[in-house]
Scaffold this active site. Structure first.
Site, PDB file in Angstrom:
ATOM      1  CG  HIS A 142      -0.245   0.263   2.519  1.00 55.22           C
ATOM      2  ND1 HIS A 142       0.519  -0.714   3.131  1.00 55.22           N
ATOM      3  CD2 HIS A 142      -0.196   1.355   3.323  1.00 55.22           C
ATOM      4  CE1 HIS A 142       1.006  -0.222   4.268  1.00 55.22           C
ATOM      5  NE2 HIS A 142       0.591   1.027   4.403  1.00 55.22           N
ATOM      6  NE  ARG A 143       4.230   3.022   5.005  1.00 53.81           N
ATOM      7  CZ  ARG A 143       5.044   3.136   6.054  1.00 53.81           C
ATOM      8  NH1 ARG A 143       6.316   2.793   5.936  1.00 53.81           N
ATOM      9  NH2 ARG A 143       4.595   3.593   7.210  1.00 53.81           N
ATOM     10  CG  LEU A 164       3.702   3.918  -9.126  1.00 52.29           C
ATOM     11  CD1 LEU A 164       3.614   5.431  -9.000  1.00 52.29           C
ATOM     12  CD2 LEU A 164       4.579   3.520 -10.310  1.00 52.29           C
ATOM     13  N   GLY A 188       0.094   0.448  -5.189  1.00 55.13           N
ATOM     14  CA  GLY A 188      -0.695   0.169  -3.991  1.00 55.13           C
ATOM     15  C   GLY A 188      -1.266   1.421  -3.357  1.00 55.13           C
ATOM     16  CE1 TYR A 246       8.759  -7.549 -10.729  1.00 57.04           C
ATOM     17  CE2 TYR A 246       8.275  -7.176 -13.046  1.00 57.04           C
ATOM     18  CZ  TYR A 246       7.963  -6.995 -11.720  1.00 57.04           C
ATOM     19  OH  TYR A 246       6.855  -6.276 -11.359  1.00 57.04           O
ATOM     20  CG  ASP A 272      18.574   0.727 -26.585  1.00 56.71           C
ATOM     21  OD1 ASP A 272      18.616   1.779 -25.918  1.00 56.71           O
ATOM     22  OD2 ASP A 272      18.947   0.654 -27.769  1.00 56.71           O
TER      23      ASP A 272
END
Length: 359
Positions: free
Chosen positions: A13-14, A16, A18, A138, A322
């Protein structure tokens, strides 16, 4: 629809996304939230997550917590990116199922798609080719999260939706030059570069005091500050940016991403998304969230120069990676579900710069 007093857990929640989701929910009249900071609840800790869900029993979950970063961080911290993201999503999704969460929304990323995916990228392009190497760990974790949501829906009858946002930017973004994404990193570089050009040391020290770079804060010597800024391509006359400037990217204002997430949580169920799946094999039920519009990194740099008033020279370092050449989302499914973006890139960048100046 979701009851206004339903218990909602916003993981991350803290961050971007959330923080934007939490604000959007509040604006729409929801009031019963449960949140935890990373210090209060480590989502990679299976026992801690199990205890949290048993104690709190949330009815709805927005899974916005993740280990994230730009191309540099993805390249360096490959082990952390795959391990931490797998652990976070495995724990939250599994214990949501064990504790009868009514609905869960899982946030992934468009980096899940192959490096050479067709453009714009449809949801069914997933797993059709090799991934971009720089963010492969990721991406693999996020692909596992998509398949986990689908698999739990099919086996256990859960109602989990996976959304794949394009590149996001907005309030509470990560401006740490060591690990931030391209837009906030470039914005801060130009802000600091502008201050350095005009020898505004008071503002430079204030900025570094709020967000040090490699441990160099506002109390450091001039020599230390100049050294660390130069390390990130910031001098008193020019600014170095990674890559050639030719890759194309799509950007979505984070508060609009949040609105799309809340909209889908309120209006769409897994069964709705499955209606368009052909045949007996159910897959790729995730939803792209984006604008369907793109810009070159070079053009983005010029837009940021205009907004920040950076007066120096911009230099692209072609020796730096890139990343994926192009990554535009096909938002046909999103539009069919009834949601469209409204804030364009120029307006969003101006909003972000105004927000940053107030911090």
């Amino acid at each position: 629809m979701i009851r206004k007093d339903a218990k909602i857990y916003v993981a991350g929640h803290r961050g971007l996304v959330g923080s934007a989701i939490l604000n959007n929910l509040r604006q729409k009249g929801y009031s019963n939230f449960v949140t935890r900071t990373h210090q209060e609840l480590d989502l990679t800790d299976q026992r801690a997550v199990a205890d949290f869900f048993v104690t709190e029993k949330p009815e709805y979950v927005f899974l916005a917590a993740a280990k994230v970063g730009g191309i540099g961080a993805n390249s360096v911290y490959r082990g952390q990116f795959i391990y931490e993201n797998l652990m976070i999503q495995n724990n939250v999704i599994h214990y949501s199922y064990l504790n009868d969460v009514r609905k869960l929304l899982f946030l992934g990323s468009t980096c899940i798609y192959p490096r050479e995916a067709p453009q714009p990228i449809p949801e069914n392009a997933l797993l059709t080719g090799p991934l971009e190497y720089t963010n492969e760990p990721y991406a693999l974790a996020k692909i596992a999260g998509i398949r986990m949501c689908e698999s739990y829906n099919l086996q256990y009858g859960t109602n989990y939706i996976a959304v794949m946002p394009t590149n996001l930017y907005g309030p509470n973004d990560n401006f740490d030059l060591e690990c931030s994404h391209v837009l906030p990193a470039m914005l801060r570089k130009m802000y600091l570069g502008r201050c350095l050009f005009y020898k505004d040391w008071e503002t430079i020290r204030k900025d570094l005091g709020r967000l040090p770079v490699e441990g160099v804060d506002g109390d450091a010597s001039v020599a230390e500050i100049l050294y660390v800024l130069q390390k990130y391509g910031i001098t008193d006359r020019s600014l170095e940016l990674w890559g050639t400037g030719t890759p194309l990217r799509e950007f979505l204002w984070s508060e609009e991403m949040a609105d799309a997430c809340v909209y889908l949580m309120e209006q769409t169920d897994f069964k709705d998304i499955c209606r368009d799946v052909d045949g007996k094999e159910v897959r790729n039920t995730h939803v792209n969230i984006g604008t369907g519009e793109e810009v070159t990194i070079a053009r983005l740099a010029q837009l940021l120069r205009e907004v920040t008033g950076y007066p120096g020279e911009l230099k692209f370092n072609a020796g730096k990676p890139d990343g994926t050449p192009r990554k535009l989302t096909d938002v046909t499914k999103l539009h069919a579900l009834g949601w469209h973006h409204r804030i364009g890139l120029e307006e969003g960048v101006r909003r972000l710069y105004d927000w940053y100046l107030l911090q």
